[in-house]
Design an enzyme around this catalytic site. Structure first.
Site, PDB file in Angstrom:
ATOM      1  N   ASP A  10     -71.090 -12.723  27.009  1.00 24.02           N
ATOM      2  CA  ASP A  10     -70.680 -14.254  26.481  1.00 24.02           C
ATOM      3  C   ASP A  10     -69.746 -14.559  25.712  1.00 24.02           C
ATOM      4  O   ASP A  10     -68.864 -12.811  26.015  1.00 24.02           O
ATOM      5  CB  ASP A  10     -72.563 -14.916  25.597  1.00 24.02           C
ATOM      6  CG  ASP A  10     -72.266 -13.408  24.548  1.00 24.02           C
ATOM      7  OD1 ASP A  10     -71.287 -12.721  24.356  1.00 24.02           O
ATOM      8  OD2 ASP A  10     -73.179 -13.682  23.415  1.00 24.02           O
ATOM      9  N   ASP A  70     -81.165 -15.587  31.023  1.00 28.89           N
ATOM     10  CA  ASP A  70     -80.862 -14.635  30.035  1.00 28.89           C
ATOM     11  C   ASP A  70     -81.723 -14.249  28.932  1.00 28.89           C
ATOM     12  O   ASP A  70     -81.682 -15.561  28.639  1.00 28.89           O
ATOM     13  CB  ASP A  70     -79.685 -14.089  30.075  1.00 28.89           C
ATOM     14  CG  ASP A  70     -79.262 -14.482  28.537  1.00 28.89           C
ATOM     15  OD1 ASP A  70     -79.129 -15.995  28.838  1.00 28.89           O
ATOM     16  OD2 ASP A  70     -78.947 -14.497  26.990  1.00 28.89           O
ATOM     17  N   CYS A  95     -99.677  -3.628  37.955  1.00 27.68           N
ATOM     18  CA  CYS A  95     -97.814  -3.427  37.951  1.00 27.68           C
ATOM     19  C   CYS A  95     -97.921  -2.241  38.349  1.00 27.68           C
ATOM     20  O   CYS A  95     -98.132  -1.186  38.478  1.00 27.68           O
ATOM     21  CB  CYS A  95     -97.712  -3.515  36.018  1.00 27.68           C
ATOM     22  SG  CYS A  95     -96.352  -3.602  36.079  1.00 27.68           S
ATOM     23  N   CYS A 152     -94.803  -0.160  37.369  1.00 30.83           N
ATOM     24  CA  CYS A 152     -93.931  -0.025  36.908  1.00 30.83           C
ATOM     25  C   CYS A 152     -94.470   1.000  36.350  1.00 30.83           C
ATOM     26  O   CYS A 152     -95.458   2.044  36.339  1.00 30.83           O
ATOM     27  CB  CYS A 152     -93.534  -0.772  35.270  1.00 30.83           C
ATOM     28  SG  CYS A 152     -94.172  -0.972  33.950  1.00 30.83           S
ATOM     29  N   CYS A 169     -96.951   1.444  33.014  1.00 28.92           N
ATOM     30  CA  CYS A 169     -98.026   0.893  33.707  1.00 28.92           C
ATOM     31  C   CYS A 169     -98.850   1.944  34.650  1.00 28.92           C
ATOM     32  O   CYS A 169    -100.638   1.817  34.732  1.00 28.92           O
ATOM     33  CB  CYS A 169     -98.352  -0.552  34.404  1.00 28.92           C
ATOM     34  SG  CYS A 169     -98.337  -2.007  33.194  1.00 28.92           S
ATOM     35  N   HIS A 209     -92.090  -2.083  30.287  1.00 23.21           N
ATOM     36  CA  HIS A 209     -92.467  -3.342  31.456  1.00 23.21           C
ATOM     37  C   HIS A 209     -92.089  -4.657  31.251  1.00 23.21           C
ATOM     38  O   HIS A 209     -92.384  -4.736  32.204  1.00 23.21           O
ATOM     39  CB  HIS A 209     -94.124  -3.139  30.615  1.00 23.21           C
ATOM     40  CG  HIS A 209     -94.387  -4.100  31.464  1.00 23.21           C
ATOM     41  ND1 HIS A 209     -95.784  -4.149  32.689  1.00 23.21           N
ATOM     42  CD2 HIS A 209     -95.412  -5.227  30.894  1.00 23.21           C
ATOM     43  CE1 HIS A 209     -96.392  -5.272  32.803  1.00 23.21           C
ATOM     44  NE2 HIS A 209     -95.908  -6.308  31.520  1.00 23.21           N
TER      45      HIS A 209
END
Lengths: 377, 377
Positions: free
Chosen positions: A91, A270, A308, A310, A313, A339
């Protein structure tokens, strides 16, 4: 660098695209994890790869103060410094500086401010911020703009926008003239401002389009205005911005916001929400969000979300995660961050797949009530 | 479960061995990372695998208070609860309780104490601590003992040791009678106490040996006594303890301490030093230790140790790590913890290789001045 719009869904403005950078490709729509101080809080670059992050965001204000853009430049840029070899967007630092309120003073040429760390005095001008980002070596740089607070009077929004447009012009010219510092291409995005005023937003977008930026952001939203305003103004902006350039809605948002904005033609997002909320113990899933610290999860052997994929999980129970929060263990912050970002990135990948199959609107209608609910068991 | 002593170096008492547990094999000498609250602070089980951790330690006192051993037992034990499928050793909780000073009262049958968290009253007896550890399901359980502070009078050390021996007998009997809760084997180690008094240490060791434990710990050292005392008493104990049983020196120590104690015949170690010091910004290498926060590393592009193969040293500069500390970023704590534990585990693997080649003493002589130095550049 290049952006290709691949497909727009038949039933909405939702787009699937592809951004090519010298650090890799980015399928859009995309969510960019926020890595304020040269690290996405709690995660390593390896973690980011594992959750299929494609581009991350760095904050110019923070990096300018610590460790300094010259130091980072001496390391060959931010990628090298932080060990992340995928694309990076920085930014302009404007948002942070304008949030300093009593510590900053704006004039027509820039903004003078005091560091929140030690009170030392600094000045950001369009020229300076452009130089900082060149040296940071981000793949996508953002123009310095002023982000008016909500609410702002029409008068203030107009005056502020005039400065933003003027600064955009200065930076667009510099972008034309200056070569990249680190040998790879950098893009510069313009930022549409104008508070909640449709005519100012329209004017802002049209002026920026005349300057022909490689991409456009929609700034100054998600700053406290009603959701309807945010969606309406996003819709307005994407209606004006060129089809063949990426659109980035800054600082947004909830899973719901992402879906609503993708539907309105936004490509990039974002937000600190998935990372910050994770550190506070709130996690997001396709079935809603949950507060992991809640006593009802004390003995819950289920993962956050059994659907999930990930690491968190796949390996840990809600009870274990709750225990980590309860005992202030750092691993809890990391596993939840992992996660949440995995979920956000899954969500935008799902959106993209459905856009390409013209089923986005239908899918969105089905998933929206789920993602906005609260998981109780 | 089984321990095989494979080789003793020709020039010292240094031993290489192999412990087989139902959760995997452990080559000795070994260092056990401390995972007080069902997590080795900042690291995931995946991280632990990557640095070749073979066995970790859990703290009974902390796990008993939060989340409670019944809860952990309902999850199938500590391995399942925390997602670590390698071997685990739990301490007895005694050390923590006796450290509570004003919050605890010892009698012949146990110790009554107040929780450091909420002041609630609890009681540990040999029977209770044994049950807690059975339910936690650690591969190696430790007997409840009293660890006398340093200095202690001979009188106190004698009296305290009598209780420790009595409690050891009670637990050894329970160990004979009780079957494992979770279907896999558990070992119980006795703990030699006796403060700095050689005759009490000798008596303690001999009494425990009569009870025939699967392994023996040397406790009550590294509590403030001079290093010479620690090494001398360790040497004394390993001279008495049986050759065919593993020996564990509790709470030790610096890289130097590990080398000195391996030379004196110790097989197992645990210490918070590599993890705690990492979080404070101090890292260890084969060439000495360094304080990462130091200003002289501000622009240092070198890794902590260019000869180190860990993830941290393979990817990040001292300047980046210093930046992470400087900005209070959690990733810094994790990357340094990862490095420090990787180094400790590398050190014991190196020691083992040299023991098997009868070159340990020579190698130790060479590396000792290095590991004890301070890295300045």
């Amino acid at each position: 660098m290049q952006f290709k719009k691949l497909h727009t869904e038949m039933y909405s403005k939702a787009r699937a695209g592809l951004i090519s950078t010298d650090h890799g490709e980015i399928e859009t729509p995309i969510f960019m994890p926020v890595g304020t101080q040269a690290t996405v809080k709690t995660l390593s670059p390896q973690d980011l790869k594992e959750i299929q992050a494609r581009i991350i965001l760095g904050n110019t204000y923070h990096l300018y103060l610590r460790p300094g853009h010259e130091l980072i430049s001496n390391f060959g840029g931010l990628h090298q410094f932080m060990g992340w070899n995928g694309p990076i967007l920085t930014d302009s630092g404007g948002y942070q500086v304008f949030s300093l309120k009593d510590l900053r003073k704006i004039d027509e040429e820039g903004v003078t401010f005091r560091s929140h760390l030690d009170g030392s005095s600094h000045r950001f001008t369009p020229e300076h911020v452009f130089e900082i980002q060149r040296h940071l070596g981000s793949d996508i740089m953002m123009v310095l703009d002023e982000c008016p607070p909500y609410p702002s009077t029409r008068e203030y929004a107009e005056k502020s926008n005039a400065i933003t447009i003027k600064w955009a012009g200065i930076q667009r010219e510099l972008y034309e003239k200056k070569r990249p510092v680190h040998g790879y291409s950098q893009w510069l995005f313009g930022i549409v401002q104008g508070s909640v005023y449709e005519d100012i937003r329209t004017y802002s977008a049209e002026e920026l389009i005349k300057m022909d930026f490689p991409g456009y952001a929609i700034g100054g939203l998600a700053v406290g205005e009603p959701k309807e305003d945010m969606y309406r103004l996003t819709d307005l902006c994407t209606g004006i911005l060129p089809e063949n350039k990426p659109r980035y809605l800054m600082g947004v948002g909830t899973p719901e916001d992402l879906l609503e904005s993708i539907e309105r033609g936004v490509d990039m997002f974002d937000c600190v929400m998935p990372t910050r909320n994770a550190r506070n113990g709130t996690v997001f899933t396709a079935n809603g969000k949950m507060v992991l610290k809640a006593a009802r999860f004390r003995e819950d052997p289920k993962p956050i979300d059994s659907a999930c994929a990930c690491y968190t999980c796949s390996n840990f129970s809600r009870a274990y995660l709750r225990h980590l929060y309860n005992t202030n263990e750092i691993l809890g912050l990391r596993l939840s961050t992992l996660h949440n970002l995995h979920f956000y990135l899954w969500l935008v990948r799902q959106a993209r797949t459905h856009i390409l199959e013209n089923s986005f609107s239908e899918w969105k209608k089905n998933i929206l009530p789920k993602v906005t609910s609260i998981i109780k068991n």
